[in-house]
Design a protein around this motif. Structure first.
Motif, mmCIF file in Angstrom:
data_model
loop_
_atom_site.group_PDB
_atom_site.id
_atom_site.type_symbol
_atom_site.label_atom_id
_atom_site.label_comp_id
_atom_site.label_asym_id
_atom_site.label_seq_id
_atom_site.Cartn_x
_atom_site.Cartn_y
_atom_site.Cartn_z
ATOM 1 N N LEU A 1 0.677 -1.165 -0.440
ATOM 2 C CA LEU A 1 -0.192 0.090 -0.246
ATOM 3 C C LEU A 1 0.575 0.627 -0.160
ATOM 4 C CD1 LEU A 1 -2.300 -0.841 3.102
ATOM 5 C CD2 LEU A 1 -2.965 -1.452 0.325
ATOM 6 N N GLN B 1 -0.615 7.708 -5.441
ATOM 7 C CA GLN B 1 -0.945 6.938 -6.580
ATOM 8 C C GLN B 1 -0.332 6.910 -8.213
ATOM 9 O OE1 GLN B 1 -5.238 8.684 -8.022
ATOM 10 N NE2 GLN B 1 -5.244 7.204 -9.847
ATOM 11 N N ARG C 1 2.486 -1.214 -9.890
ATOM 12 C CA ARG C 1 2.672 -1.880 -10.580
ATOM 13 C C ARG C 1 3.049 -2.700 -11.651
ATOM 14 N NH1 ARG C 1 -3.454 1.172 -8.948
ATOM 15 N NH2 ARG C 1 -4.160 -0.321 -7.802
ATOM 16 N N ARG D 1 -0.144 -7.878 -5.624
ATOM 17 C CA ARG D 1 -0.949 -6.165 -5.066
ATOM 18 C C ARG D 1 -0.993 -5.328 -4.383
ATOM 19 N NH1 ARG D 1 -5.087 -8.296 -1.744
ATOM 20 N NH2 ARG D 1 -6.046 -6.765 -1.577
ATOM 21 N N GLU E 1 -2.002 -1.765 -4.093
ATOM 22 C CA GLU E 1 -3.530 -0.418 -3.638
ATOM 23 C C GLU E 1 -3.077 1.050 -3.248
ATOM 24 O OE1 GLU E 1 -6.068 -1.762 -4.430
ATOM 25 O OE2 GLU E 1 -5.707 -3.812 -5.277
#
Length: 195
Positions: free
Chosen positions: A70, A74, A81, A89, A91
């Motif tokens: 996390l 952004q 990613r 993953r 986020e």
């Protein structure tokens, strides 16, 4: 000063790797030594808070069956990613407000906690303590040189380790440090249910 997501996002837009994570021998050695502190070779579920552009995430993912990483910036998450780490993953989330549900066998907080205010730090420590799985580990690391933050690496490490020790009295702590950073592993020694 406590930076917000907007200021960090602007920083990553202006400079894709503002702390030279991808090219710095210093950073590579720090990651190696931090992860060498971990007492187990493998962790089923890993959580990384403040993953930035995912350089350390790639190393953490090699020790985990699955990793949730996390960051509240952004642009940084998009770059992470793009690394295409198959078992990770990435986020966008703000901690502690958007702390993920579940129990984690490994929680990594590298160079992130001192960006929180004192109340946010206390809430985060509580959340880490509640979500650390029996037998799990928490890695905390921080830069000890001059920063723009109110809290220091030693402040946040001490507060985290104290909070975890209160919540999990059966534990071990492993530490390392260099000229400009400190790191510690908190290993919860509570046995898993039925174990």
């Amino acid at each position: 000063m406590t930076r917000d997501a907007t200021s960090f996002d602007a920083l990553y837009k202006a400079e894709p790797d503002p702390w030279n994570y991808e090219t710095s021998a210093y950073e590579a050695e720090k990651y190696r030594r931090c992860l060498a502190l971990l007492p187990r070779c493998r962790y089923p579920r890993g959580l990384e808070i403040g993953c930035s552009i995912g350089v350390m995430s790639a190393e953490i993912a090699q020790r985990c069956d699955s990793l949730l990483a996390l960051d509240f910036a952004q642009t940084a998450v998009a770059r992470a990613r793009a690394r295409g780490i198959p078992n990770a993953r990435f986020e966008v989330a703000t901690i502690p407000a958007e702390w993920p549900a579940g129990r984690w066998d490994l929680i990594v907080l590298s160079e992130v906690l001192y960006y929180l205010g004192p109340a946010e730090l206390d809430r985060t420590v509580t959340l880490v303590a509640k979500s650390l799985a029996a037998g799990g580990c928490c890695l905390v690391a921080g830069y000890t040189g001059p920063t723009e933050t109110t809290l220091s690496a030693l402040d946040v490490q001490d507060r985290l380790l104290h909070g975890l020790a209160e919540a999990h009295p059966r534990h071990a702590i492993y530490k390392d440090r260099d000229a400009s950073w400190i790191a510690a592993i908190f290993e919860c020694r509570t046995c898993p249910a039925g174990g």
